[in-house]
Design a protein around this motif. Structure first.
Motif, PDB file in Angstrom:
ATOM      1  N   LEU A 179       1.861   9.037  -6.458  1.00  0.00           N
ATOM      2  CA  LEU A 179       2.164  10.723  -6.178  1.00  0.00           C
ATOM      3  C   LEU A 179       3.715  10.788  -7.233  1.00  0.00           C
ATOM      4  CD1 LEU A 179       1.557  10.907  -2.248  1.00  0.00           C
ATOM      5  CD2 LEU A 179       0.376  11.769  -4.235  1.00  0.00           C
ATOM      6  N   LEU A 180       5.001  10.212  -6.900  1.00  0.00           N
ATOM      7  CA  LEU A 180       6.360  10.898  -7.682  1.00  0.00           C
ATOM      8  C   LEU A 180       5.418  10.618  -9.373  1.00  0.00           C
ATOM      9  CD1 LEU A 180       9.082   8.937  -6.274  1.00  0.00           C
ATOM     10  CD2 LEU A 180       8.224  11.072  -6.210  1.00  0.00           C
ATOM     11  N   ILE A 214       1.055   3.557  -2.831  1.00  0.00           N
ATOM     12  CA  ILE A 214       0.778   5.469  -2.636  1.00  0.00           C
ATOM     13  C   ILE A 214       1.885   6.735  -3.259  1.00  0.00           C
ATOM     14  CG2 ILE A 214       0.611   6.710  -0.936  1.00  0.00           C
ATOM     15  CD1 ILE A 214      -1.006   5.474   0.805  1.00  0.00           C
ATOM     16  N   MET A 215       3.250   5.627  -2.467  1.00  0.00           N
ATOM     17  CA  MET A 215       4.574   6.306  -3.311  1.00  0.00           C
ATOM     18  C   MET A 215       4.096   6.860  -4.135  1.00  0.00           C
ATOM     19  SD  MET A 215       6.180   8.278  -0.711  1.00  0.00           S
ATOM     20  CE  MET A 215       3.973   7.984   0.094  1.00  0.00           C
ATOM     21  N   ALA A 218       0.731  -1.378  -0.006  1.00  0.00           N
ATOM     22  CA  ALA A 218      -0.170  -0.199  -0.234  1.00  0.00           C
ATOM     23  C   ALA A 218       0.127   0.828   0.486  1.00  0.00           C
ATOM     24  CB  ALA A 218      -0.844  -0.032   1.341  1.00  0.00           C
ATOM     25  N   ILE A 219       1.588   1.213   0.675  1.00  0.00           N
ATOM     26  CA  ILE A 219       2.939   2.596   0.735  1.00  0.00           C
ATOM     27  C   ILE A 219       3.731   2.718  -0.205  1.00  0.00           C
ATOM     28  CG2 ILE A 219       5.024   3.395   1.973  1.00  0.00           C
ATOM     29  CD1 ILE A 219       3.240   2.311   4.737  1.00  0.00           C
ATOM     30  N   SER A 220       4.038   1.190  -0.864  1.00  0.00           N
ATOM     31  CA  SER A 220       4.871   1.738  -2.124  1.00  0.00           C
ATOM     32  C   SER A 220       3.785   1.956  -2.840  1.00  0.00           C
ATOM     33  CB  SER A 220       5.246   0.359  -1.753  1.00  0.00           C
ATOM     34  OG  SER A 220       5.822  -0.460  -1.486  1.00  0.00           O
ATOM     35  N   PHE A 232      -0.618   7.256   7.587  1.00  0.00           N
ATOM     36  CA  PHE A 232      -1.247   5.877   6.837  1.00  0.00           C
ATOM     37  C   PHE A 232      -0.626   5.411   7.869  1.00  0.00           C
ATOM     38  CE2 PHE A 232       0.024   2.040   4.735  1.00  0.00           C
ATOM     39  CZ  PHE A 232      -1.659   1.981   4.140  1.00  0.00           C
ATOM     40  N   LEU A 240       1.426  10.195   4.351  1.00  0.00           N
ATOM     41  CA  LEU A 240       2.264   8.808   5.047  1.00  0.00           C
ATOM     42  C   LEU A 240       1.871   8.843   6.450  1.00  0.00           C
ATOM     43  CD1 LEU A 240       5.720   8.821   3.473  1.00  0.00           C
ATOM     44  CD2 LEU A 240       3.554   7.055   3.179  1.00  0.00           C
ATOM     45  N   VAL A 274       2.357  11.106 -10.915  1.00  0.00           N
ATOM     46  CA  VAL A 274       1.827  12.009 -11.325  1.00  0.00           C
ATOM     47  C   VAL A 274       2.629  13.142 -10.927  1.00  0.00           C
ATOM     48  CG1 VAL A 274      -0.050  13.551 -10.556  1.00  0.00           C
ATOM     49  CG2 VAL A 274       0.182  11.049 -10.068  1.00  0.00           C
ATOM     50  N   TRP A 275       3.712  13.152 -10.287  1.00  0.00           N
ATOM     51  CA  TRP A 275       4.354  14.722  -9.869  1.00  0.00           C
ATOM     52  C   TRP A 275       5.182  14.820 -11.402  1.00  0.00           C
ATOM     53  CZ3 TRP A 275       9.552  15.745  -9.269  1.00  0.00           C
ATOM     54  CH2 TRP A 275      10.225  16.931  -8.957  1.00  0.00           C
ATOM     55  N   PHE A 325       4.529  19.935  -1.857  1.00  0.00           N
ATOM     56  CA  PHE A 325       4.241  18.249  -2.653  1.00  0.00           C
ATOM     57  C   PHE A 325       4.504  17.092  -1.284  1.00  0.00           C
ATOM     58  CE2 PHE A 325       6.083  14.754  -4.813  1.00  0.00           C
ATOM     59  CZ  PHE A 325       5.349  14.082  -5.013  1.00  0.00           C
TER      60      PHE A 325
END
Lengths: 51, 913
Positions: free
Chosen positions: A16-17, A12-13, A8-10, B260, B257, A19-20, B249
């Motif tokens: 985000l990256l 999300i990260m 999940a964290i990977s 979460f 984070l 899209v950025w 950002f």
């Protein structure tokens, strides 16, 4: 449980990256609030000084 | 063509421009002032509570005569006062200052604001303190105020949603600043998590309830304190430096984070516990991720301060925030590391964790809140501000906190070291006594710092105009640079849904709450429920009504904050306290009393461990039986003496003596051993320790009553010099561990002797064999207050044997052990004494097995004539030995005295049997 958290964290990260990196407009949008906050602060300061 | 970014910018400008000329949203300065003063008043009171709590570690009798000033209740009020009184009010003051700025709208209603103020302070903080002091509380970490108060807390959070979140909803800004995200998310999350953490453990028992408690323990700090402190830091840094933060950002990545991972950390407070290992490990992984998230957040803050070192050193509020930022990094990395199993097994339950929590609550949250208050205070027209005093406040707080955290961290390591050894528990208390004194002293500069902070807001020059620096060149440049960004590529981000960013923040609060609730509480709870159903003995005894009432008193007095009721699956725990706590053992515990701190030993297996009179004496004044104990006395549970407990005293005793009974009586351990089925052990630490794995001590050493065949016979040194050395060492050990009951000279007249039955042995009035002394030291004496001391090193036990030998004073009366006397004595002995003491006087008569304490074995103990005469005259109160003066004549008793004294020594063939 551990796998769920790591995935999940990977995800999300990565999202985000991605899209950025892919959309410069996102960068503009995502950074906009830090300037509008300062603008607001300036307005309030000016208003306070007028009083 | 109007591009999307132009749309976005122009709409924001439109929103702002419509209010530029005399249309600034109003700020509720009255409410800010009220909350600031409430925060500072409650801060000073809460810190005073904390200093009293710390003082009691060094002077346990200090203010110990009154229930409302006892350690447990003060401790409850200390943490709840900091949480609700200080930080709650400080955050609310900041919200009133910052929400109109960020939402470009006033808060919803002034009247609602005053209602919220009154609810927060006069329906939560004040009654909470009063009720806790009066004995109405909830023994759950960060949830100590009683449920009736909790209802008002939830009401207050609902009011906060209206007061502070609605303005954002109404404003429909497309560019929500990160501080607003934290405020909205924090309010929503806490509004949901608070009732779950406070109410659910009352409804869900034991291990399952602990899973919910763990959730709230971390959420209280991680999702009430942290988001609001982060909101202040994100606001104050650019507002003071007049330069935008480094990256918005990154700030939002950090937000997601934190939201979460923080809620998923909860179970790291119960590592190695009975909670399913998957949940524990999930929490540990989340803790590691949290550390990374914090590195990211702090990096963003520090990069935002780059080139502003001059401002940081000159502007005291910003310096407060800077200190808070650095503390946040340290405390978060510390938290991630201490959640890891190899570290957690050592430092959990120790003062290390207390140092950690003070670094979080003072170093991080309080410093940032202080910075926020000092910052906004200078911007309220008509207030006073004393910069010099504020500067002193900073340094006093910084020095005091650094000293406190360093001291507690070292103290924690010392405790951990002792706990890993086989030294008696009280040695860990002795070892950190000086650290506790330093901790108390370190509280004084902290208190002085807080008082000076308050003083700095009411002294100094009156600010006729609020501080403004709107002409800052840097600020202007930043904003102009942003406005010159070409918006041509902003197509994707121009739609109206962007104006619902606050809804996303709102959803973050709800979503992450639901996730943590499911993953950390509901799923482990289901698994625990199934396991309990499968494993729990069908005959498991419940608490009686009296024990249940005692449990409430136990919770009320804060016992669970020093004594855990969870034996972790660690070799050090198992060696000391017994088999790891099974989930079913606490299945009737509403709410759970597992505890997260050990100042005294774990009490899970207290059943049959200490005698009733020992427990009562210990409750009345612990130092009567344990000289160096720091446990508070509970005289209000007695009518003037340890032997006269009140109804409440009897009830709390009943509860304490019931702990572990269900497990002992269920035969669970015997079944487990007999079937050779080892319970699933999640403990990697135990598995790595062969000694623990080879002989799983399902019953702790200290619990084995009666006489152990394996008790070693400890013979003092035969060499005269070595013996002298042993006696000297034994004297010191005796003074530290035995004199409370046996008296400094060993005459059985120690401070505790008045309330113990049977009385402690007069060690001068008998000659004891090495075997007898070794056995008593190794096993204790069943049915008396004498505990086993086998946790002491063998050398120490041997020294005690040597010293006790040296205490013996031979009687003055001449001995008349002629054959005729002894034959007559043997006849009398067989007729009157042998049923208990056995025909040979070895304490093994037919009735002996049912007697506790067991009858004297005269082969191992030779009383003086005076002592033997006294016993025959008066019996031994508290034992089965009756007085014999009405049954036997004086001559017969004299004969018996000589006979029992003649029995001493190993039995010989054809001797008197």
């Amino acid at each position: 449980m551990i796998n769920l958290i790591v995935i999940a964290i990977s995800a999300i990260m990565l999202a985000l990256l991605l899209v950025w990196w892919r959309w410069p407009a996102f960068r503009v949008w995502i950074e906009a609030p830090k300037y509008s906050m300062l603008r607001q602060e300036r307005r309030f300061d000016a208003g306070s000084a007028r009083r | 063509m109007t591009t999307s970014a132009q749309n976005l910018t122009s709409r924001n400008e439109r929103v702002i421009n419509t209010q530029t000329l005399g249309a600034l949203p109003s700020i509720e300065y009255g409410l800010i002032r009220a909350h600031v003063f409430a925060s500072l008043v409650t801060l000073v009171i809460s810190v005073l509570f904390g200093i009293l709590v710390a003082t009691k570690f060094t002077f346990p009798e200090f203010l110990g005569g009154h229930g409302w000033l006892t350690w447990g209740r003060l401790r409850y009020n200390h943490t709840q006062g900091i949480f609700f009184g200080w930080l709650g009010n400080a955050f609310l003051a900041f919200f009133y200052y910052v929400v109109p700025r960020l939402a470009n709208r006033p808060v919803l209603s002034r009247r609602l604001g005053w209602f919220l103020f009154w609810v927060w302070n006069f329906a939560v903080v004040l009654p909470g303190w009063v009720l806790v002091a009066a004995g109405f509380s909830q023994p759950l970490e960060w949830a100590e105020f009683p449920l009736v108060v909790d209802a008002f807390v939830v009401l207050a959070f609902v009011l906060m949603v209206f007061e502070f979140v609605l303005p954002f909803l109404k404003a429909r800004l497309s560019d929500l600043y990160v501080s607003a995200w934290y405020i909205i998310g924090g309010i929503i999350f806490t509004m949901l998590a608070y009732p779950v953490g406070n109410l659910v453990p009352e409804l869900v028992p034991g291990a399952r309830g602990a899973a919910f408690s763990g959730l709230w323990i971390h959420d209280a700090v991680g999702l009430f304190v942290t988001p609001f402190a982060a909101a202040i830091a994100y606001y104050l840094i650019p507002a003071t430096t007049r330069r935008a933060i480094f990256s918005h950002f990154l700030s939002l990545v950090g937000f997601w984070l934190l939201f979460f991972t923080y809620p998923l950390n909860g179970t790291h407070h119960y590592v190695y516990s009975a909670i399913p290992m998957a949940a524990q490990k999930g929490a540990i992984v989340a803790s590691a991720y949290l550390g990374m998230a914090v590195i990211l957040v702090v990096t963003n803050w520090l990069l935002s301060l780059r080139g502003s070192s001059g401002t940081v050193s000159k502007d005291v509020p910003l310096r407060f925030v800077w200190f808070g930022v650095v503390s946040y990094l340290v405390v978060s990395l510390q938290g991630s590391i201490q959640a890891l199993m190899p570290v957690n097994r050592f430092i959990h339950f120790t003062d290390w964790v207390i140092g950690h929590s003070h670094l979080a609550m003072i170093g991080f949250a309080s410093f940032i809140a202080l910075g926020g208050i000092a910052h906004l205070w200078q911007r309220i027209p008509g207030t006073r501000y004393n910069e010099r005093m504020m500067n002193w406040s900073f340094w006093l707080l910084a020095v005091g906190l650094t000293l406190m955290v360093t001291d507690l961290t070292i103290a924690g390591l010392v405790e951990a070291q002792v706990w890993q050894s086989s030294a008696p528990w009280i040695d860990s208390v002795r070892a950190v006594g000086s650290y506790w004194l330093v901790r108390t002293l370190s509280g004084l500069p902290i208190l002085a710092g807080f008082v000076l902070f308050w003083t700095s807001l009411v002294t100094g020059p009156r600010l006729s105009e609020a501080i403004t620096s709107g002409t800052s060149r840097v600020a202007s440049e930043s904003i102009v640079a942003f406005e010159n960004v070409s918006p041509a590529s902003a197509t994707l981000f121009s739609t109206d849904w962007l104006s619902y960013a606050h809804v996303v923040a709102f959803g973050a609060g709800v979503g992450f709450f639901a996730l943590s609730f499911l993953v950390l509480a509901v799923l482990p709870g289901k698994k625990l429920e199934a396991e309990i159903k499968q494993v729990a003995p069908v005959t498991m005894a419940t608490l009686t009504a009296s024990e249940q009432r005692g449990r409430v008193i136990y919770g009320r007095e804060g016992c669970a904050y020093c004594h855990t009721q969870q034996i972790r699956s660690l070799a050090a725990d198992v060696r000391r306290f017994g088999a790891p706590t099974e989930p079913w053992e606490t299945k009737y515990d509403y709410p759970q009393l597992w505890g997260t701190r050990r100042i005294g030993p774990d009490l899970s297996r207290e059943f049959n461990l200490h005698s009733r009179d020992w427990q009562l004496t210990h409750l009345y004044n612990p130092r009567l039986v344990v000289r160096d104990s720091v446990m508070p006395p509970y005289p209000w549970l007695f009518d003037g003496s340890p032997s006269q407990p009140t109804q409440e005293g009897v009830e709390v005793l009943a509860y304490i003596q019931s702990l572990g009974r269900a497990r002992q009586l269920s035969g669970f351990d015997h079944q487990t051993l007999a079937s050779s089925v080892q319970p699933e052990t999640p403990d990697m630490a135990m598995a790595s320790e062969p000694s623990a794995r080879a002989t799983p001590p399902t019953v702790p050493i200290a619990m084995m009553g009666g006489y152990s065949l394996t008790a070693p016979v400890l013979h003092p040194a035969s060499d005269r010099d070595d013996l002298q050395e042993e006696v000297s060492r034994g004297r010191t050990l005796f003074a530290a561990n035995c004199a409370s009951c046996h008296g400094s000279a060993g005459r059985g007249d120690g401070k505790a002797s008045a309330s113990l039955l049977p009385k402690p042995a007069n060690l001068t009035a008998a000659l004891f064999s090495d075997e007898r002394l070794s056995s008593v030291l190794w096993n204790g004496v069943a049915g008396s207050a004498m505990p086993p001391w086998r946790q002491l090193p063998t050398e120490d036990l041997r020294a005690l044997v040597a010293y006790i030998h040296s205490l013996h004073v031979p009687g003055a009366a001449p001995s008349t052990q002629d054959d005729k006397t002894l034959a007559e004595g043997a006849s009398l002995f067989v007729a009157n004494c042998a049923s208990c003491h056995g025909g040979g006087g070895a304490g093994n008569g037919p009735a002996a097995g049912a007697l506790a304490p067991p009858p004297t074995n005269f082969r191992l103990k030779k009383p003086t004539q005076e002592r033997a005469w006294d016993v025959l005259e008066n019996g031994v109160p508290g034992t089965a030995m009756p007085p014999w003066r009405s049954q036997l004549s004086a001559d017969q008793r004299r004969v018996l005295v000589e006979f029992v004294r003649s029995l001493y020594g190993p039995p010989q063939e054809n001797s008197r049997q």
